[in-house]
Design an enzyme around this catalytic site. Sequence first.
Site, short mmCIF file in Angstrom:
data_model
loop_
_atom_site.label_atom_id
_atom_site.label_comp_id
_atom_site.label_asym_id
_atom_site.label_seq_id
_atom_site.Cartn_x
_atom_site.Cartn_y
_atom_site.Cartn_z
N PHE A 155 0.81 -1.23 0.00
CA PHE A 155 0.00 0.00 0.00
C PHE A 155 0.83 1.26 0.00
CE2 PHE A 155 0.92 -0.25 4.55
CZ PHE A 155 1.14 1.08 4.85
N LYS A 179 -1.15 -7.02 -9.32
CA LYS A 179 -2.13 -7.21 -8.24
C LYS A 179 -1.75 -6.17 -7.18
CE LYS A 179 -2.95 -8.44 -4.57
NZ LYS A 179 -3.41 -7.48 -3.50
N GLU A 182 -4.93 -4.05 -1.90
CA GLU A 182 -6.37 -3.80 -1.84
C GLU A 182 -6.68 -2.53 -1.03
OE1 GLU A 182 -4.55 -6.12 -0.54
OE2 GLU A 182 -5.59 -7.37 0.92
N SER A 232 5.26 -7.23 3.20
CA SER A 232 5.81 -7.63 4.50
C SER A 232 6.58 -8.94 4.38
CB SER A 232 4.66 -7.78 5.50
OG SER A 232 3.79 -8.78 5.03
N CYS A 287 9.65 1.48 3.77
CA CYS A 287 10.54 0.36 4.12
C CYS A 287 11.95 0.85 4.37
CB CYS A 287 10.52 -0.70 3.03
SG CYS A 287 11.27 -0.12 1.51
N GLU A 379 9.03 -4.73 13.19
CA GLU A 379 8.72 -3.65 12.27
C GLU A 379 7.40 -3.03 12.71
OE1 GLU A 379 7.59 -4.53 8.13
OE2 GLU A 379 8.72 -2.75 7.54
P1 NAD Z 1 1.47 -6.78 2.91
O1 NAD Z 1 2.51 -7.84 2.97
O2 NAD Z 1 0.35 -6.83 3.87
O3 NAD Z 1 0.80 -6.75 1.45
C1 NAD Z 1 1.58 -6.76 0.28
C2 NAD Z 1 0.79 -7.46 -0.81
O4 NAD Z 1 0.56 -8.81 -0.42
C3 NAD Z 1 -0.58 -6.83 -1.06
O5 NAD Z 1 -0.83 -6.81 -2.44
C4 NAD Z 1 -1.54 -7.77 -0.34
O6 NAD Z 1 -2.79 -7.86 -0.96
C5 NAD Z 1 -0.83 -9.11 -0.42
N1 NAD Z 1 -1.11 -9.96 0.75
C6 NAD Z 1 -1.33 -9.55 2.02
N2 NAD Z 1 -1.52 -10.63 2.82
C7 NAD Z 1 -1.39 -11.72 2.04
C8 NAD Z 1 -1.45 -13.11 2.29
N3 NAD Z 1 -1.68 -13.61 3.51
N4 NAD Z 1 -1.25 -13.96 1.27
C9 NAD Z 1 -1.00 -13.49 0.02
N5 NAD Z 1 -0.94 -12.17 -0.27
C10 NAD Z 1 -1.12 -11.29 0.73
O7 NAD Z 1 2.25 -5.38 2.99
P2 NAD Z 1 1.62 -3.92 3.14
O8 NAD Z 1 1.07 -3.77 4.51
O9 NAD Z 1 0.76 -3.62 1.98
O10 NAD Z 1 2.94 -3.02 2.99
C11 NAD Z 1 3.81 -2.75 4.05
C12 NAD Z 1 4.96 -3.73 4.08
O11 NAD Z 1 5.65 -3.71 2.84
C13 NAD Z 1 5.99 -3.39 5.14
O12 NAD Z 1 6.41 -4.58 5.74
C14 NAD Z 1 7.11 -2.76 4.34
O13 NAD Z 1 8.39 -2.83 4.95
C15 NAD Z 1 7.06 -3.57 3.10
N6 NAD Z 1 7.70 -2.89 1.99
C16 NAD Z 1 8.92 -3.35 1.61
C17 NAD Z 1 9.59 -2.72 0.59
C18 NAD Z 1 10.96 -3.21 0.18
O14 NAD Z 1 11.44 -2.74 -0.83
N7 NAD Z 1 11.59 -4.12 0.91
C19 NAD Z 1 9.02 -1.64 -0.07
C20 NAD Z 1 7.76 -1.20 0.32
C21 NAD Z 1 7.10 -1.85 1.37
#
Ligand code: NAD
Length: 488
Positions: A155, A179, A182, A232, A287, A379
């Site tokens: 997000f 994708k 959401e 994440s 991040c 985190e």
């Molecule tokens: P998230 O992991 O909750 O979601 C990321 C994606 O995975 C979304 O599209 C979501 O729909 C999907 N998703 C969520 N739960 C899922 C599941 N159980 N099974 C399959 N798909 C699933 O992350 P977020 O809250 O949207 O974003 C924040 C996180 O992203 C933080 O941990 C941040 O550090 C990380 N991030 C990392 C970087 C990097 O370059 N390392 C960059 C940006 C964000």
Amino acid sequence: MNPKVGTLPALPNYIGGERVVSSSVRRLVVTKPTTGEGIAEVPLSSAAELDDAVARAQRAQVDWGNTGVKDRVQVLFRLKALMEAQVDQLARVITEENGKTLPESRGSILRAIECLEFASSFPQLTPGPLLEVSPGVECRSIRSPLGVTAGITPFNFPMMVPLWMAPNSIASGNAFILKPSEQTPMSSLELARLFEEAGLPPGIFSVVHGDREVVEAMCDHPGIAAIGFVGSTTVAKAVYSRGCGNHKRVRALGGAKNHLVVVPDADPEMTASNVIASVTGCAGQRCMAASVLVAVGDVEPIIERIRSGMAKVVAGRDIGPMISAAARDRVYEYLDRAGEKVVLDGRRQVDAGVPAGGFFCGPSIIDHASPDDAWSCDEIFGPVLTIVRCNNLEEAIAIENGSPYGNAAAIYTSSGGVAERFVQGASAGMVGVNVGVPVPREPFAFGGWNDSSFGDGDLTGESAIEFWTRSKKVTGKWTQSGAQNWMS
Ligand code: NAD
């Protein structure tokens, strides 16, 4: 008050160049973080809808893969011009659904445009090597597209992170299915519109909204050759394992806990302003954000500058809200648990005029923490700085190395030797020297180490060329000579 599902217009998927109403009965309300109001509904698409997107992408990719790279990147040049012309309009969409301030949204678009510039250079970057390996016999290596590829994004940068992947994949001759999160699905439809206006053939860029169901379907789908994931660590690991288990290429970037080390010879003013910007920018939802300040020896005057500077940062005036009530409440829980170690409480630093339903939370500091405390290890993903104290640089490096993550780390010093020791010793993929958000700019690649990244290489930069293509080695003999050897 958040409206119930079924009362707001549902966003379409974008499949085969058309806006398609999802057949899924599962939907979520997309909320505007500054007010908490519902602004749209996002469909949680089914595996069957993904199947349709893949089938249409496969058909489109045949011609696209056969289009020369110089022609393919013309679309990206046009996309760059469109994004530059519409930067304010695009920034408003990001701010609406994500909550970051307009300057932050604009900045993320400008950074995304640099990714377009990199992918637009593929004709210059990707010619393969050629060598005459024996008289009249040439070996050369060419890069071929993979077919249909996918990206799953978080997000926090709803336009920039998709553009870490889509331009490189599309310039490589692939079709790309996004994708998006959401929680922030609207920016991805802006990207679809822009790709369309830039002249990308239908089916080469698609958007399929959804949650875990469609992500798992992507990992399982035999028609998808490669997946880029950013989110994440828990989900990154799951996507990496499942996708690789299905013989796909997966590069999955995960979460972070970034350490900033401050030593006594650091420039006080520059260090304090830089640390504050790193902690508070995008309400701590980056991040690359500073999360743990490792104070080496006596740096009390610098800590005091950071504390007093952060005390002036007000949510709703200087920084935007967090993405959701749940994300904000998670910060509150850590502050409750840290108790008297909280020396600056962001709950009190919210502008009085913000809408009651907004998810605002000002910056906080938890001081005198142990490296093992939850707030030093987890985190939190909000504007919270944990301060850990130690006696010397080696102890600071050991604290940084003790984190399972390894996205970013930084040191503030005026000594080249100290900086170099830290650069060598930090267990992180992106290291800053007097830079609190050490994002490598193109052509340097973005990507962490350890539990912040799964899969070899990085997601952007040169690694991306490897990731989104496969190499074909061609051995040819054009000599008319009668000489024979084992290669004949
Ligand atoms: P998230 O992991 O909750 O979601 C990321 C994606 O995975 C979304 O599209 C979501 O729909 C999907 N998703 C969520 N739960 C899922 C599941 N159980 N099974 C399959 N798909 C699933 O992350 P977020 O809250 O949207 O974003 C924040 C996180 O992203 C933080 O941990 C941040 O550090 C990380 N991030 C990392 C970087 C990097 O370059 N390392 C960059 C940006 C964000």
